[in-house]
Design an enzyme around this catalytic site. Structure first.
Site, short mmCIF file in Angstrom:
data_model
loop_
_atom_site.label_atom_id
_atom_site.label_comp_id
_atom_site.label_asym_id
_atom_site.label_seq_id
_atom_site.Cartn_x
_atom_site.Cartn_y
_atom_site.Cartn_z
CE LYS A 1 -5.94 74.70 -25.10
NZ LYS A 1 -6.56 76.01 -24.83
O1 G3P Z 1 -6.04 79.07 -23.46
C1 G3P Z 1 -5.66 78.92 -22.17
C2 G3P Z 1 -5.01 80.07 -21.49
O2 G3P Z 1 -4.41 80.93 -22.34
C3 G3P Z 1 -5.69 80.60 -20.28
O3 G3P Z 1 -5.26 81.86 -19.86
O4 G3P Z 1 -5.52 83.92 -18.55
O5 G3P Z 1 -7.12 82.03 -18.20
O6 G3P Z 1 -4.77 81.85 -17.44
P1 G3P Z 1 -5.70 82.43 -18.44
#
Ligand code: G3P
Length: 218
Positions: A83
């Site tokens: 990633k």
């Molecule tokens: O994997 C990255 C992503 O899904 C992050 O989510 O909730 O931290 O914006 P969030």
């Protein structure tokens, strides 16, 4: 639609993998920090549980170092996906890793143009962050719509759209309607997808009535 789990918690992953509906895993440095556990150990355990793609994120900011980190992470297991962020250096690293036959997930995507560039650099996955756009009063799902349309115009791009930053079941519904290839869902939200009060009520009634018959199937 493929379902990934957005988590580095091995117990949460194991419980959902047991249902047979998990196609892959995404992690990020925040999710690793939340486990309080060693990164490599966590990734090894996840890769032993899940056969599909498991995203592990680099932490360098220059392309050459990202590639070096990516090559180290790639040795953890054959299903590791590297990633990298949607930055110029991340895109450069994406192209370099892609040229070595390594799968790349371009993350922190907040615009359709970033997604276009990632596809051009050979990304296996693009991760548009829906919830974080909603957080700043922009329409996260409109980004998915735009990327679906743009990628549809260029069949030579094979990058899959991995809807990320999912905050509630309705995001899952909208991403599926928009045609995202994959959704990565926090465990709590994935469990919520099963829930409906009429299912619980109906099952309870069926079981009560079956008991009254005094019969058994096995
Ligand atoms: O994997 C990255 C992503 O899904 C992050 O989510 O909730 O931290 O914006 P969030």
């Amino acid at each position: 639609m493929k379902f990934f789990i957005d988590s580095a918690n091995i117990d949460d992953i194991r419980a959902l993998a047991d249902l047979g509906i998990v196609d892959g895993i995404t992690s990020n440095p925040t999710l690793i920090a939340q486990t309080g556990r060693p990164f490599f150990k966590v990734m090894e355990e996840i890769c032993a549980l899940i056969q599909g793609p498991v995203s592990a994120e680099v932490t360098a900011i220059e392309a050459e170092q990202m590639v070096q980190e990516g090559l180290v992470l790639h040795k953890i297991a054959p299903n590791i996906v590297i990633k990298v962020p949607s930055t110029p250096q991340g895109i450069k690293a994406c192209k370099m890793l892609h040229d070595q036959g390594i799968k790349v997930n371009v993350t922190l995507c907040f615009s359709a143009l970033q997604a276009l560039i990632a596809a051009k650099a050979g990304a296996t996955f693009i991760s548009p962050f829906i919830g974080r756009l909603d957080d700043i009063n922009q329409d996260g799902m409109a980004l998915i719509d735009d990327i679906v349309q743009i990628y549809g115009n260029y069949p030579e791009y094979s990058t899959e759209i991995l809807a990320a930053s999912i905050r509630h079941p309705y995001h899952v519904l909208l991403a599926a309607k928009a045609g995202a290839d994959i959704i990565t869902v926090p465990p709590k939200i994935l469990w919520q997808l099963f829930q409906h009060p009429l299912t619980d009520k109906g099952l309870s009634q069926f079981l009560d009535d079956w008991k009254k018959t005094g019969q058994s199937i096995l």
